[in-house]
Write a protein that holds these residues in place. Structure first.
Motif, PDB file in Angstrom:
ATOM      1  N   UNK A  28      26.038  48.683   9.518  1.00 40.54           N
ATOM      2  CA  UNK A  28      24.981  48.055  10.083  1.00 40.54           C
ATOM      3  C   UNK A  28      23.754  48.776   9.515  1.00 40.54           C
ATOM      4  N   UNK A  29      23.651  49.254   8.341  1.00 43.42           N
ATOM      5  CA  UNK A  29      22.386  50.164   8.193  1.00 43.42           C
ATOM      6  C   UNK A  29      21.523  49.367   7.202  1.00 43.42           C
ATOM      7  N   UNK A  30      21.511  48.138   6.904  1.00 41.82           N
ATOM      8  CA  UNK A  30      20.634  47.211   6.428  1.00 41.82           C
ATOM      9  C   UNK A  30      20.131  46.024   7.071  1.00 41.82           C
ATOM     10  N   UNK A  31      18.890  45.431   6.750  1.00 38.82           N
ATOM     11  CA  UNK A  31      18.327  44.396   7.368  1.00 38.82           C
ATOM     12  C   UNK A  31      18.315  43.209   6.618  1.00 38.82           C
ATOM     13  N   UNK A  32      18.438  43.058   5.082  1.00 36.26           N
ATOM     14  CA  UNK A  32      18.141  41.997   4.291  1.00 36.26           C
ATOM     15  C   UNK A  32      18.701  42.188   2.885  1.00 36.26           C
ATOM     16  N   UNK A  33      18.970  41.106   2.201  1.00 36.42           N
ATOM     17  CA  UNK A  33      19.424  40.985   0.812  1.00 36.42           C
ATOM     18  C   UNK A  33      18.332  40.121   0.113  1.00 36.42           C
ATOM     19  N   UNK A  34      17.706  40.769  -1.072  1.00 35.57           N
ATOM     20  CA  UNK A  34      16.812  39.465  -1.559  1.00 35.57           C
ATOM     21  C   UNK A  34      16.866  40.035  -3.110  1.00 35.57           C
ATOM     22  N   UNK A  35      16.459  38.944  -3.988  1.00 34.37           N
ATOM     23  CA  UNK A  35      16.539  39.204  -5.461  1.00 34.37           C
ATOM     24  C   UNK A  35      15.325  39.380  -5.852  1.00 34.37           C
ATOM     25  N   UNK A  76      29.477  29.578  -2.823  1.00 38.35           N
ATOM     26  CA  UNK A  76      28.922  29.506  -4.322  1.00 38.35           C
ATOM     27  C   UNK A  76      27.978  28.473  -4.146  1.00 38.35           C
ATOM     28  N   UNK A  77      28.222  27.142  -3.871  1.00 38.44           N
ATOM     29  CA  UNK A  77      27.361  26.287  -3.923  1.00 38.44           C
ATOM     30  C   UNK A  77      26.130  26.365  -3.151  1.00 38.44           C
ATOM     31  N   UNK A  78      26.346  27.004  -1.826  1.00 38.50           N
ATOM     32  CA  UNK A  78      25.214  27.231  -0.843  1.00 38.50           C
ATOM     33  C   UNK A  78      24.062  28.211  -1.803  1.00 38.50           C
ATOM     34  N   UNK A  85      15.966  32.739   2.452  1.00 38.70           N
ATOM     35  CA  UNK A  85      17.212  33.428   3.302  1.00 38.70           C
ATOM     36  C   UNK A  85      18.500  33.247   2.906  1.00 38.70           C
ATOM     37  N   UNK A  86      18.837  32.549   1.981  1.00 39.91           N
ATOM     38  CA  UNK A  86      20.148  32.099   1.779  1.00 39.91           C
ATOM     39  C   UNK A  86      21.117  33.404   1.560  1.00 39.91           C
ATOM     40  N   UNK A  87      20.619  34.550   0.951  1.00 44.00           N
ATOM     41  CA  UNK A  87      21.311  35.697   0.957  1.00 44.00           C
ATOM     42  C   UNK A  87      21.772  36.169   2.456  1.00 44.00           C
TER      43      UNK A  87
END
Length: 201
Positions: A28-35, A76-78, A85-87
């Protein structure tokens, strides 16, 4: 990493799955993933760049497949929809599939699931559209086509185009995303975009 860490990746699907692996390890230590397009440059203090690790990506992919193989296509398609915010939607969905979703997040899983399936279907429709209307031009090096699809469907075109044009050399470039797919002597590879003119469908 502290409890507000954002994982940053290179934009590839394997890079995203590498972040998913790290998120499982960190729980639970992260809030987001981004490229990002800049790798480890220009990161904020609460961001951590995750290099793409194909071995880790395969572990995650195989784990998802074992839990629910039918979800592979949706995920994969999504992802290729490049939706906002897809990640994080996919992270929530994958956590649900793997049985590690927090109880407090369960209330949103139905909405996330519906959204992802809807996005995946839109990408599938765009894939079929591009397959039907892509136009090749004859060049000295083979055949060349340019596309500008709404979604990032180029990775999904390889099987169709390889089967249809298996005896010639061809290249397809995505104007919007600035990369292409090259087929030569039975070999497929992704390449940087090197030209500016051509058909767009």
């Amino acid at each position: 990493m502290d409890t507000s860490t954002t994982l940053v990746y290179d934009g590839s699907f394997n890079g995203f799955l590498s972040c998913i692996y790290i998120s499982f390890k960190r729980k639970g230590e992260l809030t987001a993933i981004k490229k990002t397009e800049t790798g480890e440059q220009e990161l904020f203090a609460n961001e951590h760049y995750v290099p793409t690790d194909v071995a880790l990506a395969k572990l995650v992919w195989n784990g998802i497949s074992q839990k629910r193989h039918a979800a592979i296509r949706t995920i994969y398609f999504a992802f290729l929809s490049e939706a906002e915010n897809i990640e994080d939607m996919l992270r929530t969905y994958i956590q649900y599939l793997m049985g590690v979703l927090k109880v407090t997040d369960m209330v949103d899983i139905h909405s996330v699931s519906v959204t992802l399936h809807h996005l995946a279907e839109k990408v599938a429709v765009e894939k079929r559209r591009v397959e039907s209307f892509v136009q090749f031009q004859a060049t000295e090096e083979g055949y060349l086509a340019y596309i500008k699809p709404k979604y990032n469907v180029l990775p999904l075109l390889s099987k169709h185009l390889k089967e249809k044009y298996r005896d010639v050399t061809w290249q397809v470039f995505d104007h919007k995303r600035h990369y292409g797919l090259l087929y030569n002597r039975g070999m497929l590879q992704f390449t940087p975009m090197h030209a500016k003119l051509g058909h767009a469908v």
